[in-house]
Design a protein around this motif. Structure first.
Motif, PDB file in Angstrom:
ATOM      1  N   ALA A 234      16.895  55.020  59.588  1.00 63.32           N
ATOM      2  CA  ALA A 234      16.290  55.783  58.490  1.00 63.32           C
ATOM      3  C   ALA A 234      16.931  57.153  58.331  1.00 63.32           C
ATOM      4  O   ALA A 234      16.958  57.714  57.229  1.00 63.32           O
ATOM      5  N   GLN A 235      17.469  57.686  59.426  1.00 66.30           N
ATOM      6  CA  GLN A 235      18.083  59.009  59.400  1.00 66.30           C
ATOM      7  C   GLN A 235      19.611  58.945  59.359  1.00 66.30           C
ATOM      8  O   GLN A 235      20.275  59.981  59.378  1.00 66.30           O
ATOM      9  N   THR A 241      19.738  50.739  50.792  1.00 65.48           N
ATOM     10  CA  THR A 241      19.017  50.485  49.550  1.00 65.48           C
ATOM     11  C   THR A 241      19.081  49.013  49.168  1.00 65.48           C
ATOM     12  O   THR A 241      20.137  48.385  49.214  1.00 65.48           O
ATOM     13  N   GLU A 259       9.608  55.563  57.186  1.00 64.26           N
ATOM     14  CA  GLU A 259      10.797  56.260  56.704  1.00 64.26           C
ATOM     15  C   GLU A 259      11.937  55.277  56.418  1.00 64.26           C
ATOM     16  O   GLU A 259      12.751  55.499  55.517  1.00 64.26           O
ATOM     17  N   ARG A 263      13.861  54.552  52.741  1.00 65.61           N
ATOM     18  CA  ARG A 263      15.301  54.470  52.516  1.00 65.61           C
ATOM     19  C   ARG A 263      15.679  53.191  51.764  1.00 65.61           C
ATOM     20  O   ARG A 263      16.572  53.209  50.897  1.00 65.61           O
TER      21      ARG A 263
END
Length: 306
Positions: A234-235, A241, A259, A263
């Motif tokens: 997520a980061q 997508t 999260e 994304r």
């Protein structure tokens, strides 16, 4: 027409039986008024292998060039034979590729049976843990993790001269592009549970994550992606997508965090979960997330074959 409206249109046109087929191109690419019979279609069917109380995964992809892919091939321990029965009832005799997201029996457990039943499998993509110790640790708590059974399965593939391989991030597993439409199945990421950006993980986080692309439409298959690696992704800079999401880890609490869903930003979610599990406290966080964002969710144990 925006993708959410198309998804709801598909929902409204469902037949009243348990079988619903999502055709990515037909549902998400055609206009309200026109979709010619000659338009190339890629179909994803989430096979209902969870009609009882326990979970499993089995997804059939059918491409315009006739290629077929299974992403995981298992059925729930309380519903033995459902995966093979579906394939046989739909006269599936040849699978070009099987992707085993990770080596838990509820994801690979019917591979040998499918081959023994006479269905030809060309090759198998696997995610093998870095060491036996990882699986032995989990085997003490769940029968789904069994190193000896994994080794026996691989030996069976060798005896049948069916090649298997460990893919890497960025690998293109299928290219079925046609009529100028890009149609791909690509590996987004895969880790072996030891050599990861977050240190040692469980077997679930060895899942191969793959993305299906048909034109501008994307579907993301996440195996049993859990919270630790899901938080990292997520980061990360990975392109996550997708319009359609196969919910990780049967939509239960331990799966990727919210999260991660942010994304992905899916328009439709498919969950390979039995009905009781989906409505249990174990799935409340995931259920509430999609409900609160008005994202249509299809659950195998509730909607049947989707």
């Amino acid at each position: 027409m925006n993708i959410r409206k198309k998804a709801f249109f598909a929902h409204a046109c469902q037949q009243p039986w348990t079988y619903v087929a999502l055709s990515l191109f037909a549902i998400l690419s055609c206009s309200w008024n026109a979709c010619t019979p000659k338009s190339p279609q890629t179909r994803w069917t989430m096979i209902n292998v969870v009609p009882g109380q326990l979970q499993a995964d089995c997804h059939l992809l059918e491409f315009p060039n006739g290629s077929r892919v299974l992403i995981d091939v298992a059925d729930a321990m309380d519903a033995p034979g459902t995966a093979l029965a579906f394939l046989q009832s739909h006269h599936i005799k040849h699978i070009n590729l099987v992707v085993i997201s990770h080596f838990h029996r509820d994801h690979y457990g019917r591979l040998v049976d499918v081959i023994k039943a006479g269905i030809k499998v060309d090759r198998v993509a696997i995610s093998l843990p870095a060491s036996r110790e990882q699986m032995d640790e989990e085997h003490q708590g769940t029968p789904l993790a069994d190193w000896d059974d994994v080794m026996a399965t691989l030996q069976f593939l060798r005896e049948k001269h069916i090649p298997y391989f460990v893919p890497n991030a960025g690998d293109r597993l299928i290219d079925a592009s046609t009529h100028g439409i890009p149609i791909y199945l690509d590996v987004v990421c895969r880790y072996d549970g030891v050599h990861t950006p977050i240190g040692k993980t469980d077997i679930n986080d060895t899942s191969i994550i793959v993305r299906l692309t048909h034109g501008k439409i994307r579907a993301l298959f996440t195996g049993d992606l859990n919270r630790p690696l899901g938080q990292y992704l997520a980061q990360s800079n990975f392109d996550l997508t997708a319009d359609l999401l196969k919910a990780p880890h049967h939509g239960t609490e331990g799966c990727a965090p919210n999260e991660f869903f942010d994304r992905v930003h899916p328009a439709v979610v498919l969950v390979p979960s039995p009905k009781a599990l989906w409505f249990s406290l174990r799935s409340k966080r995931v259920r509430d997330y999609f409900l609160g964002r008005h994202i249509p969710v299809y659950v195998a144990g509730l909607n049947g074959n989707v």
